[in-house]
Every structure is written in structure tokens, then in C-alpha cells.
Design a protein around this motif. Structure first.
Motif, short mmCIF file in Angstrom:
data_model
loop_
_atom_site.label_atom_id
_atom_site.label_comp_id
_atom_site.label_asym_id
_atom_site.label_seq_id
_atom_site.Cartn_x
_atom_site.Cartn_y
_atom_site.Cartn_z
N LEU A 89 0.71 -1.24 0.25
CA LEU A 89 -0.11 0.05 0.01
C LEU A 89 0.74 1.16 -0.14
CD1 LEU A 89 -2.78 -0.81 2.40
CD2 LEU A 89 -3.15 -0.78 0.02
N THR A 90 1.75 1.30 0.79
CA THR A 90 2.94 2.45 0.89
C THR A 90 3.37 2.60 -0.45
OG1 THR A 90 3.47 1.98 3.04
CG2 THR A 90 5.03 3.24 1.91
N ARG A 91 4.24 1.52 -1.15
CA ARG A 91 4.48 1.62 -2.46
C ARG A 91 3.56 2.21 -3.54
NH1 ARG A 91 8.61 1.85 -5.63
NH2 ARG A 91 8.98 0.46 -7.26
N LEU A 92 2.33 1.66 -3.44
CA LEU A 92 1.43 2.00 -4.47
C LEU A 92 1.08 3.71 -4.33
CD1 LEU A 92 -0.90 1.08 -6.46
CD2 LEU A 92 -2.67 0.66 -4.37
N ALA A 93 0.96 4.05 -3.05
CA ALA A 93 0.80 5.49 -2.78
C ALA A 93 2.00 6.22 -3.58
CB ALA A 93 0.42 5.77 -1.23
N GLN A 94 2.97 5.81 -3.26
CA GLN A 94 4.28 6.53 -3.78
C GLN A 94 4.24 6.50 -5.34
OE1 GLN A 94 7.57 4.50 -2.33
NE2 GLN A 94 7.41 5.41 -0.32
N ARG A 98 3.74 9.84 -7.88
CA ARG A 98 4.75 10.00 -8.80
C ARG A 98 4.04 10.20 -10.36
NH1 ARG A 98 9.49 5.90 -8.86
NH2 ARG A 98 9.94 7.35 -10.73
N ILE A 99 3.05 9.25 -10.43
CA ILE A 99 2.27 9.53 -11.84
C ILE A 99 1.78 10.75 -11.89
CG2 ILE A 99 0.30 8.48 -13.00
CD1 ILE A 99 1.17 5.77 -11.92
N LYS A 100 0.84 11.23 -10.81
CA LYS A 100 0.32 12.52 -10.88
C LYS A 100 1.19 13.90 -11.24
CE LYS A 100 -3.62 11.64 -7.92
NZ LYS A 100 -4.26 11.62 -6.55
N GLU A 101 2.55 13.74 -10.41
CA GLU A 101 3.42 14.66 -10.90
C GLU A 101 3.99 14.75 -12.21
OE1 GLU A 101 6.93 14.05 -8.29
OE2 GLU A 101 5.52 14.53 -6.46
N MET A 102 4.17 13.58 -12.69
CA MET A 102 4.53 13.55 -14.30
C MET A 102 3.62 13.68 -15.09
SD MET A 102 6.23 9.67 -14.53
CE MET A 102 7.95 9.34 -14.25
N GLU A 103 2.32 13.72 -14.89
CA GLU A 103 1.03 13.92 -15.70
C GLU A 103 1.13 15.69 -15.78
OE1 GLU A 103 -2.39 11.83 -14.00
OE2 GLU A 103 -1.99 10.15 -15.56
N GLN A 104 1.11 16.07 -14.46
CA GLN A 104 1.13 17.57 -14.39
C GLN A 104 2.28 18.38 -14.90
OE1 GLN A 104 0.87 18.34 -10.24
NE2 GLN A 104 -1.25 17.82 -10.07
N GLY A 113 4.13 20.66 -4.64
CA GLY A 113 5.33 20.23 -3.85
C GLY A 113 6.51 20.05 -4.61
N ALA A 114 6.37 20.62 -5.87
CA ALA A 114 7.75 20.37 -6.76
C ALA A 114 8.40 21.53 -6.47
CB ALA A 114 7.12 20.39 -8.19
N ARG A 115 9.60 21.20 -6.64
CA ARG A 115 10.68 22.50 -6.50
C ARG A 115 10.80 22.87 -7.88
NH1 ARG A 115 15.09 18.99 -2.76
NH2 ARG A 115 13.50 18.55 -1.27
N GLY A 116 11.04 24.40 -7.73
CA GLY A 116 11.25 25.13 -9.00
C GLY A 116 12.84 25.14 -9.23
N LYS A 117 13.16 24.94 -10.59
CA LYS A 117 14.78 24.65 -10.80
C LYS A 117 14.98 26.11 -11.41
CE LYS A 117 14.45 20.08 -11.97
NZ LYS A 117 14.69 19.19 -12.89
#
Length: 117
Positions: A89-94, A98-104, A113-117
Motif C-alpha cells: 500500500l505504501t509503494r502504491l501510494a508513492q 509520482r504518476i500525478k507529478e508526471m502528468e502535471q 510540492g515540486a521544487r522550482g529549478k
């Protein structure tokens, strides 16, 4: 004359029973390996038949080989099933985050929560 034929039939019946009993005993290692889900049950089956050529000299070794494996899959699942479940369950949540961040990132919006570069 009748007793001779009766005796002959009885001898044949006894020989057939002995033959099938011999084969049944001969197959015991394979049956126990199959019952225990032994990973090498096919090799045990072949070794049982090869033991016929050695006059069953290797049969005790094959029998011990078949009994050497114990199927612990049922007990292992009950003991560590809850720990594995929470880890999954922990791995699935991670992975979902990550998928949501990649889609965004792909759509051009900054991720939470993404850091600006």
C-alpha cells in the motif's frame, strides 16, 4: 482337473495383485512430492522409474528427496501477509503520487510540492 485351473487362476490373480502393489509402492515418492508441491517433482518421477533398473537400491534416497521439501507458502502468507500488505500500500501510494507529478509536468502545470529549478 478343475482344481488345477482354479490354482492357476489364483496364482495369476496373486501375481497381478503383487505387481500393482509393487507399482503403488514404487510411486509413493512421486505422490508425496506432488502433494508437497516439490519444485523437482518431475525429476523425482523419473528417478522413481530409474530405480527399477537398480532394483530399488536408490528408492530410499528418492523417497527422502521427495520428503525434503515442505510447502510453507500457506504459513508464510499468514505470518507476513499483513506486513507485505502495508508495504504494498505504501509503494502504491508513492507510485500514484509520482504518476500525478508526471502528468502535471507533461501538461505544463507545476506539480504540488515540486521544487522550482
Amino acid at each position: 482337473m478343475f482344481l488345477n485351473y482354479l490354482a492357476l487362476c489364483m496364482i495369476l490373480i496373486v501375481l497381478v495383485i503383487l505387481f500393482y502393489t509393487f507399482i503403488y509402492i514404487h510411486e509413493l515418492p512421486y505422490e508425496s512430492a506432488k502433494h508437497r508441491n516439490h519444485p523437482q517433482q518431475d525429476a523425482i518421477y523419473v528417478a522413481c522409474w530409474l530405480s527399477l533398473f537398480t532394483l530399488h537400491a536408490i528408492w530410499p534416497l528418492v523417497f527422502l528427496w521427495a520428503l525434503s521439501h515442505k510447502d510453507d507458502s500457506a504459513t508464510a502468507e499468514t505470518e507476513s501477509g499483513t506486513a507485505n500488505h502495508s508495504d504494498l500500500l505504501t509503494r502504491l501510494a508513492q507510485l500514484e503520487s509520482r504518476i500525478k507529478e508526471m502528468e502535471q509536468e507533461a501538461s505544463g502545470k507545476p506539480a504540488k510540492g515540486a521544487r522550482g529549478k
